[in-house]
Design a protein around this motif. Sequence first.
Motif, PDB file in Angstrom:
ATOM      1  N   ASP A 159       0.841  -1.217   0.000  1.00 32.22           N
ATOM      2  CA  ASP A 159       0.000   0.000   0.000  1.00 32.22           C
ATOM      3  C   ASP A 159       0.867   1.255   0.000  1.00 32.22           C
ATOM      4  OD1 ASP A 159      -2.225  -1.574   0.016  1.00 32.22           O
ATOM      5  OD2 ASP A 159      -2.524  -1.466   2.199  1.00 32.22           O
ATOM      6  N   GLU A 160       1.953   1.246   0.745  1.00 35.82           N
ATOM      7  CA  GLU A 160       2.816   2.411   0.772  1.00 35.82           C
ATOM      8  C   GLU A 160       3.474   2.652  -0.581  1.00 35.82           C
ATOM      9  OE1 GLU A 160       5.559   1.617   3.883  1.00 35.82           O
ATOM     10  OE2 GLU A 160       4.129   2.065   5.508  1.00 35.82           O
ATOM     11  N   ARG A 161       3.923   1.561  -1.228  1.00 31.13           N
ATOM     12  CA  ARG A 161       4.526   1.706  -2.548  1.00 31.13           C
ATOM     13  C   ARG A 161       3.504   2.201  -3.585  1.00 31.13           C
ATOM     14  NH1 ARG A 161      10.036   1.838  -2.500  1.00 31.13           N
ATOM     15  NH2 ARG A 161      10.844   0.295  -0.988  1.00 31.13           N
ATOM     16  N   THR A 162       2.287   1.751  -3.466  1.00 35.14           N
ATOM     17  CA  THR A 162       1.227   2.195  -4.388  1.00 35.14           C
ATOM     18  C   THR A 162       0.958   3.690  -4.211  1.00 35.14           C
ATOM     19  OG1 THR A 162       0.204  -0.004  -4.335  1.00 35.14           O
ATOM     20  CG2 THR A 162      -1.153   1.833  -5.110  1.00 35.14           C
ATOM     21  N   ALA A 163       0.877   4.142  -2.960  1.00 30.10           N
ATOM     22  CA  ALA A 163       0.643   5.571  -2.697  1.00 30.10           C
ATOM     23  C   ALA A 163       1.816   6.408  -3.184  1.00 30.10           C
ATOM     24  CB  ALA A 163       0.415   5.783  -1.203  1.00 30.10           C
ATOM     25  N   ASP A 164       3.044   5.876  -3.032  1.00 26.31           N
ATOM     26  CA  ASP A 164       4.215   6.623  -3.493  1.00 26.31           C
ATOM     27  C   ASP A 164       4.196   6.769  -5.018  1.00 26.31           C
ATOM     28  OD1 ASP A 164       6.982   7.741  -3.007  1.00 26.31           O
ATOM     29  OD2 ASP A 164       7.469   6.051  -4.336  1.00 26.31           O
ATOM     30  N   LEU A 165       3.786   5.713  -5.703  1.00 26.97           N
ATOM     31  CA  LEU A 165       3.701   5.792  -7.166  1.00 26.97           C
ATOM     32  C   LEU A 165       2.660   6.815  -7.598  1.00 26.97           C
ATOM     33  CD1 LEU A 165       4.451   4.788  -9.973  1.00 26.97           C
ATOM     34  CD2 LEU A 165       2.758   2.933  -9.687  1.00 26.97           C
ATOM     35  N   SER A 166       1.502   6.830  -6.929  1.00 27.33           N
ATOM     36  CA  SER A 166       0.451   7.811  -7.267  1.00 27.33           C
ATOM     37  C   SER A 166       0.938   9.234  -7.022  1.00 27.33           C
ATOM     38  CB  SER A 166      -0.804   7.539  -6.435  1.00 27.33           C
ATOM     39  OG  SER A 166      -1.312   6.258  -6.701  1.00 27.33           O
ATOM     40  N   ASN A 167       1.685   9.404  -5.944  1.00 31.38           N
ATOM     41  CA  ASN A 167       2.217  10.727  -5.619  1.00 31.38           C
ATOM     42  C   ASN A 167       3.197  11.197  -6.693  1.00 31.38           C
ATOM     43  OD1 ASN A 167       2.668  13.069  -4.200  1.00 31.38           O
ATOM     44  ND2 ASN A 167       4.057  12.137  -2.715  1.00 31.38           N
ATOM     45  N   LYS A 168       4.066  10.282  -7.141  1.00 32.60           N
ATOM     46  CA  LYS A 168       5.047  10.660  -8.151  1.00 32.60           C
ATOM     47  C   LYS A 168       4.405  10.865  -9.527  1.00 32.60           C
ATOM     48  CE  LYS A 168       9.012   8.688  -5.768  1.00 32.60           C
ATOM     49  NZ  LYS A 168      10.084   7.676  -5.741  1.00 32.60           N
ATOM     50  N   ASN A 169       3.393  10.127  -9.848  1.00 33.34           N
ATOM     51  CA  ASN A 169       2.670  10.354 -11.107  1.00 33.34           C
ATOM     52  C   ASN A 169       2.006  11.741 -11.104  1.00 33.34           C
ATOM     53  OD1 ASN A 169       3.290   7.939 -12.402  1.00 33.34           O
ATOM     54  ND2 ASN A 169       1.553   6.843 -11.463  1.00 33.34           N
ATOM     55  N   ALA A 170       1.471  12.136  -9.925  1.00 32.98           N
ATOM     56  CA  ALA A 170       0.872  13.469  -9.819  1.00 32.98           C
ATOM     57  C   ALA A 170       1.933  14.550 -10.002  1.00 32.98           C
ATOM     58  CB  ALA A 170       0.178  13.617  -8.472  1.00 32.98           C
ATOM     59  N   ALA A 171       3.148  14.302  -9.459  1.00 29.74           N
ATOM     60  CA  ALA A 171       4.229  15.271  -9.630  1.00 29.74           C
ATOM     61  C   ALA A 171       4.639  15.380 -11.095  1.00 29.74           C
ATOM     62  CB  ALA A 171       5.422  14.858  -8.759  1.00 29.74           C
ATOM     63  N   VAL A 172       4.607  14.228 -11.793  1.00 28.97           N
ATOM     64  CA  VAL A 172       4.915  14.254 -13.237  1.00 28.97           C
ATOM     65  C   VAL A 172       3.904  15.122 -13.978  1.00 28.97           C
ATOM     66  CG1 VAL A 172       4.977  12.863 -15.333  1.00 28.97           C
ATOM     67  CG2 VAL A 172       6.101  12.038 -13.261  1.00 28.97           C
ATOM     68  N   LYS A 173       2.621  14.934 -13.666  1.00 30.98           N
ATOM     69  CA  LYS A 173       1.591  15.728 -14.337  1.00 30.98           C
ATOM     70  C   LYS A 173       1.739  17.214 -14.023  1.00 30.98           C
ATOM     71  CE  LYS A 173      -1.873  12.047 -14.528  1.00 30.98           C
ATOM     72  NZ  LYS A 173      -3.225  11.615 -14.088  1.00 30.98           N
ATOM     73  N   SER A 174       2.089  17.540 -12.780  1.00 20.63           N
ATOM     74  CA  SER A 174       2.275  18.946 -12.412  1.00 20.63           C
ATOM     75  C   SER A 174       3.433  19.561 -13.179  1.00 20.63           C
ATOM     76  CB  SER A 174       2.524  19.040 -10.902  1.00 20.63           C
ATOM     77  OG  SER A 174       2.826  20.373 -10.526  1.00 20.63           O
ATOM     78  N   ASN A 175       4.532  18.829 -13.271  1.00 22.11           N
ATOM     79  CA  ASN A 175       5.685  19.347 -14.012  1.00 22.11           C
ATOM     80  C   ASN A 175       5.388  19.415 -15.504  1.00 22.11           C
ATOM     81  OD1 ASN A 175       8.492  19.619 -12.339  1.00 22.11           O
ATOM     82  ND2 ASN A 175       7.125  18.119 -11.367  1.00 22.11           N
ATOM     83  N   GLN A 176       4.595  18.462 -15.999  1.00 17.54           N
ATOM     84  CA  GLN A 176       4.222  18.503 -17.416  1.00 17.54           C
ATOM     85  C   GLN A 176       3.385  19.746 -17.711  1.00 17.54           C
ATOM     86  OE1 GLN A 176       5.091  16.236 -19.886  1.00 17.54           O
ATOM     87  NE2 GLN A 176       4.120  17.729 -21.278  1.00 17.54           N
ATOM     88  N   ALA A 177       2.457  20.079 -16.793  1.00 13.76           N
ATOM     89  CA  ALA A 177       1.638  21.279 -16.973  1.00 13.76           C
ATOM     90  C   ALA A 177       2.484  22.538 -16.922  1.00 13.76           C
ATOM     91  CB  ALA A 177       0.547  21.320 -15.906  1.00 13.76           C
ATOM     92  N   ASN A 178       3.480  22.556 -16.049  1.00 11.14           N
ATOM     93  CA  ASN A 178       4.358  23.720 -15.957  1.00 11.14           C
ATOM     94  C   ASN A 178       5.172  23.889 -17.237  1.00 11.14           C
ATOM     95  OD1 ASN A 178       5.576  25.949 -14.582  1.00 11.14           O
ATOM     96  ND2 ASN A 178       7.377  24.659 -14.169  1.00 11.14           N
TER      97      ASN A 178
END
Length: 400
Positions: A159-178
Motif C-alpha cells: 500500500d505504501e509503494r502504491t501511494a508513493d507511485l500515485s504521488n510521483k505520477n501526480a508530480a509528473v503531471k504537475s511538471n508537465q503542466a508547468n
Amino acid sequence: MHTEPRPPVSRRKLGIFGVVAVIGALLLVVTGIRAREDSSVKLKEWTDNQAVPSVAVVLPDPKPLQATIDLPGRLEAYNRAPIFARVSGYLKYWNADIGARVKAGDVIAEIDAPDLDQQLLQARADLANQQASAKLSDVTLARRKTLIASNFVSMQEIDERTADLSNKNAAVKSNQANVERLEALASYKKITVPFDGIVTSRSTDVGALINAGQSSGPAMFIVSDIRKLRVYVNVPQSYVPSVPIGSKALISVPEYQTKTFAATVEASAQAVDVNSGTTQMQLALDNSSGELMPGGYANVRLSLQHSGVPFNIPSSALILDQNGLRVAVVGPDDRVVLKPVKIGRDLGRNIELASGLSADDRVITAPPDGVANGDQVRVVNTVKPPGRPATVSAKEDVKG
C-alpha cells in the motif's frame, strides 16, 4: 317829382312764400340729421372693425419638415487590436511598420526573453527527473507484488509503494503542466497578427525593454481591419424613435467635399447618457476601397422615419398658459377655437405636433394677447404650406 304808388302784395302770394320757406327749412334740417346719422353709422362700423383683431392663419403641413438630421460622428475600424507583450524581454526585431498590410498569423516582431528560456529548460529538467522517479517507483511496486505469495513483503508495504507511485505520477503531471505553460508563454515571443488588416500604429523599436502585461501604456502595435468601418454617432433622445435599426445614412468627410458614402444603422445603446441626453448608435460602412480612415471625423446625415403623419406649424402659434399648451384655430364663423395639442418634436422655428389638429384647421400664426374661445377675428390671409393651394378669407374674396 311825383311817383306812382306800388301795388299792394296780395296775401295769397305771401302765404305761398311762407310755405316754401318752411319746406326749405325742413329739408335742410332733415338733410343735416341724415348726414349726421350716416356719419355716426360709418364711425360705429369703423370702430367695430378696429375692435376685431386681424390675424394671419396657416394650414397645418402634413409633410415632415425635417426628413433628415445632421450629426457629428467618428469613424472607427470594424476590428481593431492593440497588441501588447505577454512576455518580458527586449525587442529582437520587427518587420511591419505603419501602413503595412498584414495577414492573420504573420509574425511582425520577436522578443528576446533569456529568462523565460532558462525557466523552460529548468522545467523540462524537473519533468524528466519526476518521470524517472515515477518509473522507478512503478518498477519497484511491480517487483514487490511478486513477493506477496512468499510472504516476503507485507500488504502494508504494498500500500505504501502504491501511494508513493500515485504521488510521483501526480508530480509528473504537475511538471508537465508547468512545461506546457512555459512553452505556451514562450510562443508569445513572436508577435503575430490576429486578423487581416493594416498596421496603424507602432510604438516600439529594436532593443526596447518590453514589460509583460503592461496594458496601461501604449501598445506595441495596433492592427486595424479597415475594409469595413464602424461609425459612432450620438442621437438626441427626441430623435431616437425616428432612427430604428436598419435606417439609412449618408456619411461625408472633410477630405472628400463632393462625395458621400452610404451607411446603415446596425446597433443602438438602448440607453440615454445622463450627461448629454443622447443615445449612442453604431453604423456599418463599407470601406473596401480604403478611401476612409479610422479615427476621422464624419458628418452623419440620418434619414428619419415617422410612424404617422405629423402636422407642422410655426412655433409662434403655440399658447402656453394655466390651461396648458394650446393652439388658436379660426372656425368657419371666423371665431376663435382653442385646441389643446401635444408636441412631437421641437424643430426651432417650427413645431411638429403629435396630436391635437386636423388637416383643415386654420391655425393663427401669432395669436393676440388674451385671445379666448369665441373671440371674433378677421382673417387677412392664409399662408399655404408646401404642396397645398393658398386660400383667402371670404371677406377678401368678396372685396376682390
